[in-house]
Design an enzyme around this catalytic site. Sequence first.
Site, PDB file in Angstrom:
ATOM      1  N   GLY A  23       0.810  -1.222   0.000  1.00 32.72           N
ATOM      2  CA  GLY A  23       0.000   0.000   0.000  1.00 32.72           C
ATOM      3  C   GLY A  23       0.844   1.272   0.000  1.00 32.72           C
ATOM      4  CE1 TYR A  24       1.503   8.069  -1.128  1.00 32.97           C
ATOM      5  CE2 TYR A  24      -0.134   8.365   0.607  1.00 32.97           C
ATOM      6  CZ  TYR A  24       0.862   8.880  -0.211  1.00 32.97           C
ATOM      7  OH  TYR A  24       1.206  10.206  -0.089  1.00 32.97           O
ATOM      8  CB  ALA A  26       2.294  -0.584   3.928  1.00 32.55           C
ATOM      9  CB  THR A  93      -0.460  -0.449   7.221  1.00 27.81           C
ATOM     10  OG1 THR A  93      -0.275  -1.234   6.059  1.00 27.81           O
ATOM     11  CG2 THR A  93       0.858  -0.243   7.930  1.00 27.81           C
ATOM     12  CB  SER A  95      -7.407  -1.156   6.872  1.00 26.52           C
ATOM     13  OG  SER A  95      -8.695  -1.215   7.415  1.00 26.52           O
ATOM     14  CB  SER A 138      -7.737   7.067  10.334  1.00 25.23           C
ATOM     15  OG  SER A 138      -8.128   8.265   9.704  1.00 25.23           O
ATOM     16  CE  LYS A 177      -8.010   2.933   9.569  1.00 30.54           C
ATOM     17  NZ  LYS A 177      -7.092   1.803   9.223  1.00 30.54           N
ATOM     18  CB  VAL A 204      -1.314   9.914   4.313  1.00 26.38           C
ATOM     19  CG1 VAL A 204       0.192   9.733   4.151  1.00 26.38           C
ATOM     20  CG2 VAL A 204      -1.756   9.468   5.703  1.00 26.38           C
TER      21      VAL A 204
END
Length: 355
Positions: A23-24, A26, A93, A95, A138, A177, A204
Amino acid sequence: MSNPNSSRDLSSRPPFVVTGASGYVASWVVWELLNRGATVRGTVRDPDNAEKCWHLREMDQELPGTLELWKADLLTPGSFDDVMQGASAVIHTASPFIMGEPKDPYSELINPAVKGTRNVLEAVNKAESVGQVVLTSSVVSIYGDSKDLEDAPGDAFTENDWNTTSSADYQAYSFSKTLAEKAAWEMAKAQTRWRLAVINPGFVLGPSKTPRTDSESIKMIRGMLTGRFKIGAPDLTMGVVDVRDVAKAHVEAALHADAEGRHILVNQSLSFLEMGTILRNRIGGKYPFPTRKIPKLVLYLVGPSEGLSWSYLRKNLGYPLRFDNRRSRERLGIEYRPVEDTLAEHAEQLIETLS
Ligand code: NAP
């Protein structure tokens, strides 16, 4: 609290597990760990998916640490059991991150987030070696709508606040979340071996390590570049943070026992128009960055087709948003990068890949 030494060499440590490694967010966590010499076990749904994983394999070649890719799915019971064995710390991370209201909030968001977190932590419970767990939550577990700040005890959201206004039918991602973080705290409190540190990032942004463009963070800057807000920007504000600061916070939290608890990771709150102004000043006027606010009436007319319901607009449009980020600075030693650099470097990277 000790001030962490960010340049610490991690080559002699037992492995770190990072879930959702492709992921972005991670991918930067993996980069940060490998750069410090760590052995990283990154879990992905499909290690043979070259498109999602090649940048990770490249990092393994270029950086001092060692990366192993393991196959695991949040919704497959027992999927994380083997990868945890012998690991010292786990950074969870993975999800699903989808903005807007999904067709089926349970199958698309809530189940993977909540059952997935339980699945990962059940595997941690079975691995005697794990002492520290870091969960990517988050700020949406802290608040639901900007209007909620009116009812918060202070003049800024803090780690003591919880989102009480989202539900499966309204802001399903925020609800997912919140429930996932609550499930993690429940499981952490039911045992004494591992400590839980939670990272609560705002929106982010910043240059990406993955070649993918489907992450919500990347979509937002791409939208700015391609004219999504050409006719005007909604008067909405969000807490913004650099992806590299978020990655560093995860690693510091994994290394320090005194980092237990929640940590808001927000550098600055910015409206869409303020983001557009920063981008225009840094990148130039060639791109259709927003130059004005979209009138309220127009937004009420077009908002629903863009995923902005009237209910959401009523509770967010024009409301200020403030976060207290002291804990991240004092406990994790985060020195936030200027948001101007975050936005500009992200846009410059996308301009290069889009051209
Ligand atoms: P992303 O690029 O979409 O990454 C999401 C990751 O979750 C992907 O690696 C994805 O794996 C994995 N995943 C989703 N469903 C899964 C499943 N069923 N089994 C295993 N893995 C699954 O999004 P991101 O922005 O990096 O988000 C990462 C984390 O940060 C999430 O927990 C998100 O809630 C949190 N966060 C993000 C932001 C933000 O602004 N980006 C802000 C606050 C918190 P695949 O690669 O296989 O799809």
